[in-house]
Scaffold this motif. Structure first.
Motif, PDB file in Angstrom:
ATOM      1  N   ILE A  78      46.212  37.870  25.990  1.00  0.00           N
ATOM      2  CA  ILE A  78      47.619  37.607  26.277  1.00  0.00           C
ATOM      3  C   ILE A  78      48.250  37.285  24.935  1.00  0.00           C
ATOM      4  N   VAL A  90      41.730  36.343  32.210  1.00  0.00           N
ATOM      5  CA  VAL A  90      41.599  34.952  32.680  1.00  0.00           C
ATOM      6  C   VAL A  90      40.288  34.736  33.427  1.00  0.00           C
ATOM      7  N   ASP A 103      53.164  37.380  36.185  1.00  0.00           N
ATOM      8  CA  ASP A 103      52.732  37.307  37.582  1.00  0.00           C
ATOM      9  C   ASP A 103      52.488  35.911  38.150  1.00  0.00           C
ATOM     10  N   SER A 104      51.981  34.960  37.355  1.00  0.00           N
ATOM     11  CA  SER A 104      51.652  33.603  37.839  1.00  0.00           C
ATOM     12  C   SER A 104      50.737  33.647  39.050  1.00  0.00           C
ATOM     13  N   CYS A 105      49.530  34.074  38.826  1.00  0.00           N
ATOM     14  CA  CYS A 105      48.555  34.139  39.922  1.00  0.00           C
ATOM     15  C   CYS A 105      48.233  32.763  40.460  1.00  0.00           C
ATOM     16  N   CYS A 113      48.038  30.023  37.443  1.00  0.00           N
ATOM     17  CA  CYS A 113      47.980  30.420  36.035  1.00  0.00           C
ATOM     18  C   CYS A 113      49.379  30.359  35.416  1.00  0.00           C
ATOM     19  N   ILE A 172      49.747  42.930  36.020  1.00  0.00           N
ATOM     20  CA  ILE A 172      48.948  43.950  36.724  1.00  0.00           C
ATOM     21  C   ILE A 172      49.280  44.073  38.206  1.00  0.00           C
ATOM     22  N   HIS A 173      49.874  43.036  38.793  1.00  0.00           N
ATOM     23  CA  HIS A 173      50.087  43.093  40.244  1.00  0.00           C
ATOM     24  C   HIS A 173      51.210  44.026  40.652  1.00  0.00           C
ATOM     25  N   CYS A 228      52.528  35.635  31.230  1.00  0.00           N
ATOM     26  CA  CYS A 228      52.308  36.863  31.990  1.00  0.00           C
ATOM     27  C   CYS A 228      53.325  36.829  33.118  1.00  0.00           C
ATOM     28  N   LEU A 277      45.107  30.679  41.747  1.00  0.00           N
ATOM     29  CA  LEU A 277      43.719  30.784  41.301  1.00  0.00           C
ATOM     30  C   LEU A 277      42.785  29.997  42.198  1.00  0.00           C
ATOM     31  N   ILE A 281      42.799  38.607  40.017  1.00  0.00           N
ATOM     32  CA  ILE A 281      43.372  38.242  38.715  1.00  0.00           C
ATOM     33  C   ILE A 281      42.912  39.239  37.656  1.00  0.00           C
ATOM     34  N   CYS A 282      43.457  39.080  36.459  1.00  0.00           N
ATOM     35  CA  CYS A 282      43.096  39.985  35.367  1.00  0.00           C
ATOM     36  C   CYS A 282      41.734  39.612  34.778  1.00  0.00           C
TER      37      CYS A 282
HETATM   38  S1  SF4 Z   1      47.257  38.428  35.802  1.00  0.00           S
HETATM   39 FE1  SF4 Z   1      45.977  37.096  34.525  1.00  0.00          FE
HETATM   40  S2  SF4 Z   1      47.343  36.249  32.946  1.00  0.00           S
HETATM   41 FE2  SF4 Z   1      48.614  37.131  34.602  1.00  0.00          FE
HETATM   42  S3  SF4 Z   1      49.066  35.380  35.892  1.00  0.00           S
HETATM   43 FE3  SF4 Z   1      47.263  36.434  36.730  1.00  0.00          FE
HETATM   44  S4  SF4 Z   1      45.515  35.359  35.855  1.00  0.00           S
HETATM   45 FE4  SF4 Z   1      47.311  34.776  34.631  1.00  0.00          FE
END
Ligand code: SF4
Length: 693
Positions: free
Chosen positions: A568, A52, A19-21, A13, A184-185, A17, A23, A48-49
């Motif tokens: 976002i 997304v 964090d850059s999850c 992602c 969020i992480h 944000c 996916l 993830i949030c």
């Molecule tokens: S928390 Fe959501 S917006 Fe943030 S990097 Fe992860 S998927 Fe993307």
């Protein structure tokens, strides 16, 4: 990469944000059907949030732009005639050429920000095109320019403590950040630290989810953070708790900082911040005593007239208190500069050109400027929702003699005003690089499905425009894959090799650096500059000088517009259909005879917003909150929080002052009045055509 049906593929992602999850995307019949966390990035740990998770609804939803179009109705109508890419880009090139020939190239203003944080979707062929064309340049100041100015001058943007090291901290201060909504992480690491005995302090005007779990919550008045931080400095210096040895060896400017802090007793700071002197003394005492002690400096505290001094004073705390040199100690701000990426791939010099502060878009479009802005090219951005002084921006977009081009994924509020819309691919339909700015990670973003409709990636559209304007050069990347390879080649150190080998990339100091062990200030002398002269000269009243609250008797309430867990900034808000609510404290509601669910009008001299009321002690008395990034469809009069935010600039970095909005609130109708309430609502601002209630 296969795009066949019924399986899962991996990507990352790149949205704005920290964090850059990584996916995992589920596909069926060539379409995205679900998104979940992948495990390639250990920090984001397979989840993830909620924003997304809904991304497929953006891709295939009714707001998606599927083909280029020319506007038919009046500005704001959102009515378009669909045309071919050839016709659309022909008209864009013609508009740019005509503006340059008659008014000069600076009459073209590119406007982009934050719709993607990927390395390919911004500052590649777009920068090449606009630099060679000679267009006005954009100072990207909506977010992080204020904290960035402080961080650059004090530490040369030294890399930050990353999430994984929070578990080692004995004291964590979350200051002006709400990781439960954005980034969020970080939350599970903080919770783990708490379980191991760490003390948690939250400094925020709102009772955020983490504030409710904190040992101490300082619900400070918006704009007063600098007073709180200076009172902590005064305590450290006056009580002999400053780390003299560290300051002697690693810092300059300690005496000037000490002098500026000297007037900030706990009592004075408490009066300004609207909290008790005892709570400030408690925070200062805990911070001085704890080790490792860690400050998460967020971006909420920068969005006001004192934001730069606040950020500098907060970032100076670990130096004065001697909190560096131990795992779990120091500060976290942004890690975006950690990789040392210089974007050398642009391949065109940054020629001198007019620099436009994006906070002043409304002024640029409505006031006499030389040359006037004749072509506004918006991409990765929805300025009508995100830029201060919304009514002035709207007035500018209504100009007959302005050609507005919007290149976006969905029909945003701004796109409705465009003369020409161009459909953009999403990150699931294109290549990119996702660079985290909380953790330290850099991941490849891969297309997992074909482009929806006729959407095209930024890299290719700007390269084609470059060719149409005769600005292309042989052997330069023009498509996504070539540009991606050029970026990989230009990445510093062995990072490009790691990306090619599809193994986790890391800068030389790793992904969890200890400040003053693995990383040091990137200033010219390698020291922390606690009182940079350039900041003192740049701030209107000098560095670390508090500018009083702008509240007036007519507009006594501070309006903040914090990040929401639903979007976002403005991205993905098209998926929220409910009417927004202004949150106000029960004391403020009672004083205005406002009850939960009532229709209210929030107003000041810049505009008004008609919406619902949510009465809750989650905000401190005297402060009201309306989410950041709302679209016109979310209120009853089509205006959002930015109709009330001034376009004044922060003390450092020329950043936005969203939280300096001061407002009054009045009840319009009771909750039970329903539609009558809506009909009774005054409509001082132009209603949007697509309100959904
Ligand atoms: S928390 Fe959501 S917006 Fe943030 S990097 Fe992860 S998927 Fe993307």
């Amino acid at each position: 990469m296969s795009k066949s049906a019924g399986h899962e593929v991996s990507t990352a992602c790149p949205l704005d944000c920290p964090d850059s999850c990584s996916l995992s995307v589920s596909l069926s019949d060539g379409r995205v059907v679900a998104l979940d966390g992948g495990h390639a990035n250990p920090v984001t740990a397979g989840y993830i949030c909620g924003k997304v998770r809904r991304f497929a609804e953006r891709m295939y939803g009714p707001d998606r732009l599927l083909r280029p179009g020319f506007r038919l109705g009046p500005p704001g109508s959102g009515e378009f005639r669909w045309v071919s890419w050839d016709e659309a880009l022909g008209r864009v090139a013609e508009a740019m050429r005509e503006a340059r020939d008659r008014w000069g190239a600076e009459s073209v203003l590119p406007f982009c920000y934050g719709g993607s944080n990927g390395l390919l979707t911004q500052d590649t062929t777009d920068a090449r095109l606009f630099r060679r064309f000679g267009a006005s340049r954009l100072a990207r100041t909506l977010c992080a320019s204020t904290t960035g100015a402080a961080s650059q001058s004090l530490y040369g943007k030294m890399p930050s403590v990353t999430y994984a090291d929070y578990v080692h901290a004995k004291l964590i201060v979350v200051w002006g950040a709400n990781p439960s909504a954005s980034g969020i992480h970080l939350v599970p690491y903080i919770r783990e630290a708490q379980r191991a005995g760490a003390t948690l302090v939250v400094v925020d005007p709102r009772s955020t989810p983490l504030a409710r779990l904190a040992d101490l919550h300082l619900a400070v008045r918006p704009g007063s953070d600098v007073a709180v931080a200076l009172a902590m400095h005064r305590h450290l210096f006056e009580s002999g708790l400053a780390d003299a040895a560290f300051l002697e060896q690693h810092a300059t400017g300690a005496e000037q900082l000490r002098a500026r802090a000297s007037e900030w007793t706990f009592e004075r700071a408490a009066g300004v911040a609207g909290v008790s002197a005892e709570s400030l003394a408690s925070l200062a005492g805990m911070y001085a005593a704890a080790s490792p002690a860690l400050i998460r400096c967020g971006w909420g505290l920068e969005r006001n007239r004192n934001g730069g001094s606040a950020a500098a004073a907060i970032l100076a705390l670990p130096a004065v208190a001697g909190k560096f040199g131990v795992r779990g100690g120091g500060f976290t701000l942004s890690n975006s500069a950690s990789w040392g990426i210089t974007k050398s791939w642009v391949g065109a010099d940054e020629a001198p050109a007019r620099l436009v502060n994006m906070n002043h878009l409304g002024r640029m479009l409505t006031e006499p400027v030389d040359p006037p802005v004749k072509v506004l090219f918006v991409y990765n951005c929805n300025p009508l929702a995100t830029v201060p002084h919304q009514n002035l921006v709207r007035k500018g977009l209504e100009r007959d003699d302005l050609t507005t081009i919007v290149f976006d994924q969905v029909m945003t509020d701004t796109a409705r005003y465009a003369d020409i819309v161009l459909p953009a691919t999403t990150f699931l339909e294109q290549y990119d690089f996702a660079r985290a700015y909380g953790p330290i990670s850099l991941q490849m973003v891969r297309p997992v499905v074909d482009a929806v409709g006729e959407a095209r990636p930024n890299v290719e559209v700007f390269a084609e425009l470059e060719a149409r304007l005769g600005l292309d050069r042989p052997d330069e990347p023009r498509d996504e894959l070539d540009m991606m390879l050029r970026v990989i080649d230009a990445l510093p150190g062995g990072v490009g090799d790691a990306i090619r080998a599809d193994v986790p990339a890391a800068p030389p100091f790793g992904t969890a650096p200890v400040q003053f062990v693995d990383v040091f200030p990137r200033t010219a002398d390698g020291k922390v500059h606690l009182f940079p002269e350039e900041l003192d000269r740049g701030a209107p009243m000098g560095l670390y000088v508090y500018q009083p609250d702008p509240a007036t008797a007519r507009h006594p309430l501070a309006l903040i517009s914090p990040s929401s867990e639903k979007a976002i900034s403005s991205s993905l808000y098209e998926l929220v259909r409910s009417t927004a609510a202004l949150t106000l404290h029960p004391d403020d509601a009672h004083a205005r005879a406002i009850a939960e669910g009532d229709t209210v009008r929030v107003f000041n001299d810049l505009g008004s917003v008609t919406c619902l009321a949510a009465v809750s002690p989650v905000v401190r008395p005297g402060t009201v909150a309306l989410p950041k990034g709302l679209w016109s469809r979310h209120t009853l009069n089509g205006s959002t929080a930015n109709a009330l935010t001034p376009d004044t600039l922060s003390d450092l970095g020329a950043g936005a002052c969203f939280n300096d909005a001061r407002v009054q609130v009045e009840r319009v109708a009771g909750a039970a009045d329903g539609a009558a309430g809506e009909a009774a609502a005054p409509a001082p601002d132009k209603p949007a055509p697509d309100k959904v209630h």
